[in-house]
Design an enzyme around this catalytic site. Sequence first.
Site, PDB file in Angstrom:
ATOM      1  N   ALA A   1       0.855  -1.197   0.000  1.00  0.00           N
ATOM      2  CA  ALA A   1       0.000   0.000   0.000  1.00  0.00           C
ATOM      3  C   ALA A   1       0.884   1.238   0.000  1.00  0.00           C
ATOM      4  O   ALA A   1       2.092   1.155   0.232  1.00  0.00           O
ATOM      5  CB  ALA A   1      -0.900   0.016   1.225  1.00  0.00           C
ATOM      6  N   LYS A   2       0.301   2.366  -0.260  1.00  0.00           N
ATOM      7  CA  LYS A   2       0.995   3.639  -0.087  1.00  0.00           C
ATOM      8  C   LYS A   2      -0.045   4.733   0.023  1.00  0.00           C
ATOM      9  O   LYS A   2      -1.163   4.593  -0.482  1.00  0.00           O
ATOM     10  CB  LYS A   2       1.901   3.928  -1.292  1.00  0.00           C
ATOM     11  CG  LYS A   2       3.049   4.834  -0.954  1.00  0.00           C
ATOM     12  CD  LYS A   2       4.172   4.074  -0.266  1.00  0.00           C
ATOM     13  CE  LYS A   2       5.334   4.967   0.084  1.00  0.00           C
ATOM     14  NZ  LYS A   2       6.507   4.151   0.480  1.00  0.00           N
ATOM     15  N   GLY A   3       0.338   5.832   0.690  1.00  0.00           N
ATOM     16  CA  GLY A   3      -0.564   6.967   0.803  1.00  0.00           C
ATOM     17  C   GLY A   3       0.205   8.248   0.556  1.00  0.00           C
ATOM     18  O   GLY A   3       1.436   8.277   0.604  1.00  0.00           O
TER      19      GLY A   3
END
Length: 423
Positions: free
Chosen positions: A112-114
């Site tokens: 994931a990444k934000g």
Amino acid sequence: MVVSYNHTHEIENAYQTALAQYDRAVHKLELDENTAEYMRWPRREFTVNFPVRRDDGRIEMFTGYRVHHNTILGPSKGGIRYSTAVTLDEVRALAMWMTWKCALVNLPYGGAKGGVIVDPKTMSQTELERLTRRYTSELIPLISPHSDIPAPDMGTNAQTMAWIMDTYSMTVGYSVPAIVTGKPINIGGSLGRNEATGRGVIVCMMEALKRQGMANQRIRIAIQGFGNVGSNAALYAYEQGFDVVAVSDVVGGIYNENGLDIPAVEEHYKANKGLTNFPGSQNITNEELLLIDCDVLIPAAMEGQITERNASQVKAKMIIEGANGPTTTEADDILNERGVFIVPDVLANSGGVIVSYFEWVQDIQSFFWDVEEVYRQLERIMIKAYDATAQMAENKNTDMRTAAQMVAIRRVADALNTRGFYP
Ligand code: NAD
């Protein structure tokens, strides 16, 4: 650098790089079409637009993202970036790389990444706190210790993680340290997490030097980026007796052919909020740093730094990728052709997520390790992953990047096929 899809003569954006790397690895793996197509896509993409009250009372709107790329191996894991260069494509690329990184080092995580489009340097601490808390509450449907666990990345730090942990805990009504990693030690952080990525970069470099027959010679290192990864890599390299000849940050860098005194550089950096004019050194630009006469180049700033424009002039014999995606596909080809040995990001900077995993395990068990145990387990896992990558590279006669992705993609594909396509 971020550019549109249509300008083929421009430098590719990070997501284009990530997809090109994936296609290359999949081609070599001879994966079946259904599996290959499924794993090419991000699973979920979340965009939020939210208000933040500035200190002068104005309300300003901000945009943030969180992308879950693949969750076959477990809950998704990945950092949160605050930068004006954040785009959905950048977050997609970084989430995809997290999937491969976690699989390569055998962690039970997906990727994931934000990111939030913001220059954190233009905000006060109170504004940053409000921005972080509001972004966190927008992410509540996605995050939990069992589904998605954020961590720091460019522009965020342990304090940001503390605000996220507090906001999540206040929402559910009890303290949940395992919701984020990279927290301060006094609220459930792990010893060694702050240094983990930079230290791991140097562990990888030492393994590469040994295997490439360069272990017993003087090694001159140049490092781009003097943030969490770059400064910790510089310090550990210095402590291990290597000559760190050049370092830089976004403004510019410094060079001393005999090696820099890194603890003194750290003091100078803190006192002057920059590297330039460090006594006994020569000021250089970021571009000069990448092309400087050295043995090992460690890009540790951001993606898209080594491109078709400068790859043929890189003098280093070895590149250890501290940053995610610092080398574009075209540059990769040029460097491979020239025989420059590249240890790819998914392997070289995996120390961060490995110790993040230790932090999560410690939080869930409420049982904390000493730093020697953290470093011992970190090295064990990284060297095992290096070995798996080197073996794949040899067996399939390919470069380390393609090999690392092949090991990772194969593991996710096998798990997917064991679980089956739902429904
Ligand atoms: P950071 O914000 O602590 O530091 C970034 C550094 O890069 C700063 O010194 C900044 O001045 C410099 N920089 C920014 N833009 C630049 C530019 N255009 N040219 C040159 N220098 C520039 O970030 P960080 O956590 O050290 O992350 C650096 C890289 O490492 C990123 O690619 C990140 O995704 C990757 N990474 C970080 C971790 C981690 O644990 N922090 C783990 C894995 C990978």
